[in-house]
Design a protein around this motif. Structure first.
Motif, short mmCIF file in Angstrom:
data_model
loop_
_atom_site.label_atom_id
_atom_site.label_comp_id
_atom_site.label_asym_id
_atom_site.label_seq_id
_atom_site.Cartn_x
_atom_site.Cartn_y
_atom_site.Cartn_z
N VAL A 128 43.88 29.45 45.09
CA VAL A 128 44.31 28.34 45.94
C VAL A 128 43.59 28.45 47.29
O VAL A 128 44.18 28.73 48.32
N PRO A 129 42.27 28.23 47.31
CA PRO A 129 41.47 28.47 48.51
C PRO A 129 41.84 27.57 49.69
O PRO A 129 41.60 27.95 50.84
N ALA A 130 42.44 26.40 49.44
CA ALA A 130 42.83 25.54 50.56
C ALA A 130 43.85 26.23 51.44
O ALA A 130 43.90 25.97 52.66
N GLN A 135 38.36 33.29 48.08
CA GLN A 135 37.82 32.87 46.80
C GLN A 135 38.17 33.87 45.70
O GLN A 135 38.40 35.06 45.96
N MET A 136 38.23 33.35 44.49
CA MET A 136 38.37 34.18 43.30
C MET A 136 37.06 34.03 42.53
O MET A 136 36.91 33.08 41.74
N GLY A 152 47.81 34.72 32.53
CA GLY A 152 47.53 33.34 32.87
C GLY A 152 46.85 33.19 34.22
O GLY A 152 46.63 34.16 34.95
N LEU A 153 46.50 31.96 34.52
CA LEU A 153 45.81 31.62 35.75
C LEU A 153 46.21 30.22 36.18
O LEU A 153 46.25 29.30 35.36
N LYS A 154 46.54 30.10 37.46
CA LYS A 154 46.74 28.78 38.06
C LYS A 154 45.60 28.52 39.02
O LYS A 154 45.35 29.32 39.94
N ASP A 155 44.90 27.41 38.84
CA ASP A 155 43.81 27.03 39.73
C ASP A 155 44.17 25.74 40.44
O ASP A 155 44.34 24.70 39.80
N SER A 156 44.33 25.80 41.75
CA SER A 156 44.70 24.63 42.54
C SER A 156 43.54 24.05 43.32
O SER A 156 43.74 23.22 44.21
N SER A 157 42.33 24.48 43.01
CA SER A 157 41.16 24.03 43.78
C SER A 157 40.80 22.58 43.49
O SER A 157 40.16 21.92 44.31
#
Length: 286
Positions: A128-130, A135-136, A152-157
């Motif tokens: 969630v870089p915002a 960064q990942m 698992g992975l959550k990506d909010s980008s």
């Protein structure tokens, strides 16, 4: 699955409102597939250690639960991990951010791998870089996905290119998006569902989107995504302040942001008509 990052209610003075927190969870849970406590929209970083424990102690989720873990070191993470384990919840983990430049590839592997090695809860990566400004890196994600306790992975980008990378790498973990405006695109690139702020307010159309996509009704899904896109986009602009204001407008116990954050969002005039339109369609909670 559609999972909301549940807001953490505070009163007007900024005190944790435990009763409202439990009530909000009870109201929202029947409409969704699980609950995330202390995610980005749950203001997890605004809570003391004692408040985190107190807030979780009153929760009695019937569906799968997650707890946000937004710490800086493994020692801090171990405490938060124990809290989540008491709730039998997965943990959604952001990367350390304050000294990110000193961490590097190996540091990220040590951090996430170290939490996963503790074995107290299934670990999900959270990009969630915002919010984190961290960064990942994609190679780090690919390597961490091989750990047996990272599920698992959550990506909010909102970066669909990242979702395409995850799919191409066949990571073998659950992929979720946290970005409502690109929800359908993420599904097309292999996402299993959404952990979406909008689902605190209006989970129904996003559940419909998921079902349409799974049924192969692509044209119908595209039309619905276009219809709901402004709602998700404006809510993303207003963040947790706007989310809580919208919950209060619906008569739900969303509470107030913790000071110094304002109780009202400057984008409310743009969002209110969208919220009312969703309410007229029968899409809102409450």
């Amino acid at each position: 699955m559609i999972i909301p990052p549940l807001p953490t209610p505070f009163d007007r003075s900024g005190n944790l409102d435990v009763e409202a927190f439990h009530e909000l969870a009870q109201i929202v849970e029947p409409h969704v597939d699980g609950l995330l406590f202390y995610g980005s929209n749950g203001e997890g970083v605004h809570l003391t250690r004692e408040e985190r424990a107190l807030g979780l102690a009153v929760q009695t989720p019937r569906k799968p639960a997650m707890v946000g873990l937004m710490e800086e070191t493994l020692a801090q993470a171990a405490i938060a991990l124990n809290e989540a384990a008491n709730l039998r919840a997965r943990v959604l983990v952001t990367p350390p951010r304050y000294y990110e430049a000193n961490l590097g590839h190996e540091g990220l592997l040590r951090y996430f791998g170290g939490i996963a090695d503790m074995g107290q809860a299934e670990v999900w990566l959270y990009h969630v870089p915002a919010n984190t400004k961290a960064q990942m890196p994609l190679p780090v994600v690919a390597e961490l996905a091989q750990h047996p306790n990272i599920g698992g992975l959550k990506d909010s980008s909102g970066e669909l290119a990242r979702m395409a990378f995850y799919r191409a790498q066949n990571l073998g973990i659950k992929l979720y998006t946290g970005h409502a405006p690109t929800f359908l695109g993420a599904l097309a690139l292999g996402a299993h569902g959404g952990i979406l702020a909008v689902s605190n307010l209006a989970p129904k159309p996003y559940r419909m989107l998921l079902e349409l996509w799974q049924a192969g009704q692509v044209a119908e899904a595209q039309a619905l995504q276009a219809e709901v896109e402004p709602f998700g986009r404006v809510l993303a602009q207003g963040g947790f302040v706007l989310l809580k204001q919208a919950l209060r407008h619906l008569g739900l116990p969303g509470g107030y942001p913790r000071p110094p954050y304002p109780s009202e969002s400057p984008v409310w005039p743009s969002f209110q008509p969208l919220l009312e339109e969703f309410r007229e369609k029968g899409w809102t909670v409450g």
